[in-house]
Each structure stands twice: as C-alpha cells, then as structure tokens.
Design a protein around this motif. Structure first.
Motif, PDB file in Angstrom:
ATOM      1  N   LEU A  40      10.234  20.037  29.071  1.00 51.04           N
ATOM      2  CA  LEU A  40      10.024  18.643  29.457  1.00 51.04           C
ATOM      3  C   LEU A  40       8.655  18.138  29.031  1.00 51.04           C
ATOM      4  N   SER A  41       7.627  19.008  29.173  1.00 52.38           N
ATOM      5  CA  SER A  41       6.288  18.550  28.848  1.00 52.38           C
ATOM      6  C   SER A  41       6.132  18.316  27.350  1.00 52.38           C
ATOM      7  N   VAL A  42       6.732  19.188  26.541  1.00 53.35           N
ATOM      8  CA  VAL A  42       6.592  19.053  25.091  1.00 53.35           C
ATOM      9  C   VAL A  42       7.353  17.827  24.586  1.00 53.35           C
ATOM     10  N   SER A  43       8.636  17.708  24.946  1.00 54.47           N
ATOM     11  CA  SER A  43       9.417  16.567  24.457  1.00 54.47           C
ATOM     12  C   SER A  43       8.877  15.260  25.024  1.00 54.47           C
ATOM     13  N   GLY A  44       8.436  15.293  26.274  1.00 48.88           N
ATOM     14  CA  GLY A  44       7.871  14.087  26.881  1.00 48.88           C
ATOM     15  C   GLY A  44       6.585  13.676  26.196  1.00 48.88           C
ATOM     16  N   LYS A  45       5.724  14.656  25.922  1.00 49.13           N
ATOM     17  CA  LYS A  45       4.456  14.350  25.244  1.00 49.13           C
ATOM     18  C   LYS A  45       4.700  13.844  23.830  1.00 49.13           C
ATOM     19  N   LEU A  46       5.717  14.379  23.171  1.00 52.33           N
ATOM     20  CA  LEU A  46       6.036  13.907  21.826  1.00 52.33           C
ATOM     21  C   LEU A  46       6.428  12.439  21.842  1.00 52.33           C
ATOM     22  N   ARG A  47       7.294  12.066  22.775  1.00 52.84           N
ATOM     23  CA  ARG A  47       7.705  10.654  22.858  1.00 52.84           C
ATOM     24  C   ARG A  47       6.522   9.761  23.221  1.00 52.84           C
ATOM     25  N   ARG A  48       5.682  10.252  24.130  1.00 48.83           N
ATOM     26  CA  ARG A  48       4.537   9.446  24.537  1.00 48.83           C
ATOM     27  C   ARG A  48       3.556   9.277  23.376  1.00 48.83           C
ATOM     28  N   LEU A  49       3.331  10.339  22.616  1.00 54.88           N
ATOM     29  CA  LEU A  49       2.430  10.242  21.461  1.00 54.88           C
ATOM     30  C   LEU A  49       2.970   9.264  20.424  1.00 54.88           C
ATOM     31  N   ILE A  50       4.295   9.291  20.226  1.00 60.34           N
ATOM     32  CA  ILE A  50       4.913   8.376  19.264  1.00 60.34           C
ATOM     33  C   ILE A  50       4.770   6.930  19.734  1.00 60.34           C
ATOM     34  N   GLU A  51       5.039   6.712  21.015  1.00 56.62           N
ATOM     35  CA  GLU A  51       4.970   5.362  21.564  1.00 56.62           C
ATOM     36  C   GLU A  51       3.545   4.824  21.588  1.00 56.62           C
ATOM     37  N   SER A  55       9.929  20.307  16.066  1.00 55.40           N
ATOM     38  CA  SER A  55      11.100  19.673  15.445  1.00 55.40           C
ATOM     39  C   SER A  55      12.384  20.174  16.093  1.00 55.40           C
ATOM     40  N   GLN A  56      12.483  21.499  16.256  1.00 51.33           N
ATOM     41  CA  GLN A  56      13.685  22.095  16.852  1.00 51.33           C
ATOM     42  C   GLN A  56      13.854  21.663  18.312  1.00 51.33           C
ATOM     43  N   LEU A  57      12.743  21.676  19.068  1.00 51.37           N
ATOM     44  CA  LEU A  57      12.802  21.322  20.484  1.00 51.37           C
ATOM     45  C   LEU A  57      13.187  19.856  20.673  1.00 51.37           C
ATOM     46  N   PHE A  58      12.590  18.967  19.881  1.00 53.07           N
ATOM     47  CA  PHE A  58      12.858  17.534  19.999  1.00 53.07           C
ATOM     48  C   PHE A  58      14.311  17.231  19.658  1.00 53.07           C
ATOM     49  N   LYS A  59      14.831  17.846  18.597  1.00 51.43           N
ATOM     50  CA  LYS A  59      16.221  17.637  18.193  1.00 51.43           C
ATOM     51  C   LYS A  59      17.171  18.128  19.284  1.00 51.43           C
ATOM     52  N   GLN A  60      16.849  19.280  19.867  1.00 52.74           N
ATOM     53  CA  GLN A  60      17.686  19.850  20.919  1.00 52.74           C
ATOM     54  C   GLN A  60      17.688  18.963  22.174  1.00 52.74           C
ATOM     55  N   GLU A  61      16.524  18.394  22.509  1.00 54.40           N
ATOM     56  CA  GLU A  61      16.373  17.626  23.733  1.00 54.40           C
ATOM     57  C   GLU A  61      16.921  16.208  23.602  1.00 54.40           C
ATOM     58  N   THR A  62      16.717  15.566  22.437  1.00 54.15           N
ATOM     59  CA  THR A  62      17.059  14.151  22.296  1.00 54.15           C
ATOM     60  C   THR A  62      18.272  13.874  21.420  1.00 54.15           C
ATOM     61  N   GLY A  63      18.672  14.847  20.609  1.00 55.38           N
ATOM     62  CA  GLY A  63      19.805  14.624  19.726  1.00 55.38           C
ATOM     63  C   GLY A  63      19.431  13.914  18.439  1.00 55.38           C
ATOM     64  N   THR A  64      18.165  13.684  18.202  1.00 53.70           N
ATOM     65  CA  THR A  64      17.698  13.034  16.972  1.00 53.70           C
ATOM     66  C   THR A  64      16.457  13.745  16.464  1.00 53.70           C
ATOM     67  N   THR A  65      16.113  13.501  15.189  1.00 53.92           N
ATOM     68  CA  THR A  65      14.909  14.140  14.638  1.00 53.92           C
ATOM     69  C   THR A  65      13.677  13.318  14.995  1.00 53.92           C
TER      70      THR A  65
END
Length: 509
Positions: free
Chosen positions: A404-415, A440-450
């Motif tokens: 959760l922390s990695v995928s969440g931080k990725l989205r927050r950094l992008i936004e 890349s692998q974690l984000f794709k697994q969590e969100t369904g997109t690259t």
C-alpha cells in the motif's frame, strides 16, 4: 368469540379460512372482508373480538379500519398482516397497540399461534382485575395524546375510580428500552409492585413497543411535588435491577398542576429521552436539564480527519474522534438525526478515500452504512462504531504496509509532479529508492495499468480540466502538464479523447 379477517387478496383469505380449524382455537364466528370499508361495515352490525387485517388495501386501509373499529370495541385485539414494504407505514399504527405483526407471505402456523395468544388475552379480559389493569393502561396511554377525547377520558377516569383532581400534582416518567424485542412479559407487573413498595400512587402502561409510561399521582400521604432527586435516585437504582442486562433510558417530566398539563409533562420527558442519547445507556434525565448550545463541528473537522488518514496518522485520527465525542457530550442538545448524519459523513469519507485511491479496504453501500449508524442507540455507540471502523482501516493499512505504501506513494508522486517533464520510471525509482522493475511490477499488479499509462492518463485528465476551465493557451497548458512538445501533446490528446485540444475546448457536453 368473533374474528374479522380482512385482506384484499382473495386467495390469502381462502387459504387461512380453509387451512385453520377456527373452532378449535375458540373462534365461534369467522367474518371476512375484502377491504377496510367492508370490514368496518361488518363490525358496525356485529361485535368484533379479534381483527386480522392486511395493511394496504383499496378504499380504506387496515390501519384506518382498525382505528374506527377500536372506537366501537375498545377491547378488540388487532393482528396486522404486513409485508416488508409496510415497516415504515406501520409506524402510523403504533398508537393502536396491535398484539402482533405477522409477516407476509402468511403461514397458517403463524396465524394459529397469534390467534391463540389473542384468544387468551380476550379470555383474560373477563377477569375483573385483569380488565381493570387494561383500563388503567389505556388511560395512561390516552394521557400521552395532545388532545384526548373528552368522552373517552371521562369514561376511563370513572372506570379507574379516578377524578381529574388526582392529576393536580402529578409527573410523567418514561422508561425506554433500547432493545428491539419489546417489553418483556411480566415486567410491567414487577415495576408496579416496586412503585407500590415505594409508597407511590401511579398509572402505569406501555406506550409503543419499547416505551413504558408512568404517571405519578399525589395522594393525602405523599405529594409528587415533594419528591426530590434524593428520593428518585434509590428508586431508579431498584428499577435498574428489574432490567438486568437490558439497556434503557429514564426521563422524568416536569410537574403537572392539572390533568391538561399531563401531556406537557409527557412531552418534557420525551425531550429528556433525547438528552439520554448523549448521556449514554442506563442514564436518567430530569426536565429542566441545563440547556446548552447545540454543537456543530467546524468546517475543517472532516478535512483534518481525512488528512490524518492520508498521512497514515492514527494517533491524530483518534484524538479528533475523541474530541468530537466529548464535544457532543458537553452539549447534549440538538437533533439526534443531525448527529447521526455527521457520523455518517465521517465514515463515508473514509470509504470514498479508499475507492478514490484504489485501496482494497472493504467498503459498504450507502444503505448498509446508514443501517449501521441507525442501529446506534447512544452517542457512545456512534463513537465506538467510528473508532472501530477507522481502527480496522489502520490495521488493514499496517498489514499491507509495503504494498500500500509503495503504490500509494507512486500515485501521490505522479499527482504532485505531473507537470515535471522528467517524471517517469527513473524519477520515481530514484525518489522511492526502489528498482524500476520492482515498482513497475507492483504498480501493474495493484492498479491494473502501467506507470507510464497512469502518468499519461493523469496528465491528459489535468489538461482536459484546464482546457474547459481556463482560457490559457494550449501551448501553456501542454507545458504545465509536462508535455514539452505541443505537437506530441495534440497527437496524444486526440488519441485519448478522440478530439484535438481545440475541438475539446469548443465541445459542449
């Protein structure tokens, strides 16, 4: 004993008439009607002991019919047949004190059981002492209406061997049971014995399925106006022993100086029950409770609470929830419905946060959430519901902390950095100090997109909003959204939306 069966569905009536041996149950005569108006016409010409009636019927519904028949035969027993959709509608029938509500589709064995109870009740009415108690209960209920019928009131006073002078120094007490199971059998009798043992003169009855009403009356030996809190405290302690594991509210109304003021005493006790909601279960309130201003959370409360969730800060979250609870406790005023709506808001925003950030925390529908909120009997219950839900969320986050922390931080950094042309895998990898392949692998697994697809989609969404909400140049919009090449921006925008930026700006949905 006569029983009137009323239902606009012919097959329901015939099924019950044919499947049940009414004579064995003690029914001498069975009358049937297809709607309320026909049922009432039969009752005018034939005494009715028991009514079994559907709720929704043409011409005259079951509630209106039962009320009119009760005027003819005050002791008749009412059994309502009710579908699920009738539950709210039945609230208007509460004053009729139906013996039972039989759910549809109707099963003969349910009707048999209900009729046996009704027949037993009717037979008990022939007992002089039982009939006297019923009249006292009816009088106690009647005094809780704003404008009781003068003839009915006079008749009941006479039958109960009371005069209007008995209410020249009186007070109404309400006891609300917080369970949905109604008033336990025998409880009113035990309560009456306790009141008599305390030397009190009273009228006692049930008023709705979970509300007990006591009208304390003065006599030569004891005036109600002389009873102080030091008298009531031990009395209510003894009352609490009767309820054992049942939660309740007790509200003491204001003093009534005549029979016309009894309703005002009752109303002040009803207001007291509202205060009990804030005071908690098994609490006692007295009319004249010091008034306090209604509490409303400031506009920033929900924002702060949501901020504690976004920052994964349970300590601040629970401090905020506790402060809300204590503030309401210190201001036991206002509408309970408004308090419920506020708690509904702070719970629904948590679910909305999870949905918008694609956090797999179990959500609830609006109806499910409102049902949970509505089930709370006290402010304390609401507080516990909120604390438990937020605690469950933080436990869920902690359990899934790494993903959760990695995928969440990725989205927050992008936004937060969508306008930076350098935003990409390398930028994100260096920011989180994690390998590009892992994120890349974690984000794709969590969100369904690259990650690249998410960046492009987010940038195009931001650009779309700016195109409609501002008159900035398209080149400026492309630049602030991270596109250094306007031609590439235009090509990508058309691929995603089906229109060029210029066409999109002129498009009116």
């Amino acid at each position: 004993m006569n029983l009137l069966l009323v239902d606009d569905e012919f097959h329901v009536r015939k099924k019950l008439m044919q499947k049940i041996d009414w004579k064995t149950l003690g029914i001498d005569r069975l009358l049937e009607a297809g709607d309320g108006e026909q049922g009432y016409e039969l009752a005018v010409n034939e005494p009715i002991d028991i009514i079994i009636s559907d709720i929704r019927m043409p011409r005259m519904d079951g509630i209106e019919m039962a009320a009119k028949i009760r005027e003819l035969y005050p002791d008749c027993v009412i059994l309502f047949l009710s579908g699920y959709s009738d539950k709210e509608y039945l609230r208007s029938a509460i004053s009729l004190h139906a013996l039972q509500y039989i759910d549809k589709p109707v099963l003969p064995e349910q009707v048999i059981s209900a009729v046996k109870e009704a027949v037993s009740y009717c037979n008990n009415l022939r007992n002089t002492s039982f009939a006297a108690k019923i009249k006292e209960v009816r009088l106690a209920r009647l005094l809780c209406t704003p404008k009781p019928d003068a003839g009915q009131l006079s008749c009941l006073l006479e039958e109960c061997s009371l005069s209007t002078l008995a209410f020249s120094d009186s007070r109404t007490i309400l006891i609300q049971l917080l369970t949905g199971d109604g008033i336990p059998s025998g409880l009113l009798e035990k309560l009456g014995e306790l009141l008599e043992h305390s030397g009190l003169h009273y009228l006692l009855g049930d008023h709705h399925d979970n509300l007990i009403v006591i009208h304390l009356l003065s006599d030569k030996e004891q005036m109600v106006s002389s009873l102080t809190s030091s008298f009531f405290k031990p009395l209510f302690q003894r009352v609490s022993y009767l309820f054992k594991n049942t939660s309740y509210f007790i509200a003491v109304g204001q003093l009534a100086e005549n029979i016309q003021e009894v309703y005002q005493s009752y109303q002040s006790a009803v207001i007291g029950l509202q205060q009990n909601f804030f005071l908690g279960s098994n609490s006692v309130s007295f009319a004249g409770f010091p008034e306090s201003p209604e509490y409303r959370p400031d506009e920033n409360f929900r924002r702060k609470l949501l901020g504690s969730v976004k920052q994964n800060d349970p300590h601040t979250c629970f401090l905020l929830l506790e402060s809300l609870y204590q503030s309401y406790q210190l201001h036991p005023a206002g509408l309970i419905s408004v308090v419920r709506e506020n708690y509904y808001g702070i719970l629904s925003q948590l679910f909305q946060h999870c949905l918008s950030h694609r956090i797999a925390f179990p959500s609830a529908s609006n109806q499910q959430l409102w049902d949970v909120i509505s089930s709370a009997k006290t402010l304390r219950d609401l507080h516990i519901i909120a604390v438990n839900l937020y605690q469950s969320y933080f436990d869920f986050v902690k359990k899934n902390q790494e993903e959760l922390s990695v995928s969440g931080k990725l989205r927050r950094l992008i936004e937060e950095n969508y306008g930076n042309p350098a935003l990409g895998l390398q930028f994100l990898s260096e920011s989180l100090k994690l390998s590009q392949s892992y994120i890349s692998q974690l984000f794709k697994q969590e969100t369904g997109t690259t990650i690249n697809q998410y960046i492009i989609t987010y940038r195009i969404d931001m650009a779309s909003s700016l195109l409609l909400k501002s008159d900035r140049k398209i080149s400026d919009i492309a630049d602030c959204c991270g596109f250094t090449d306007q031609n590439y921006f235009t090509k990508l925008f058309k691929k995603c939306t089906g229109m060029t930026p210029s066409e999109y700006r002129g498009y009116l949905p």
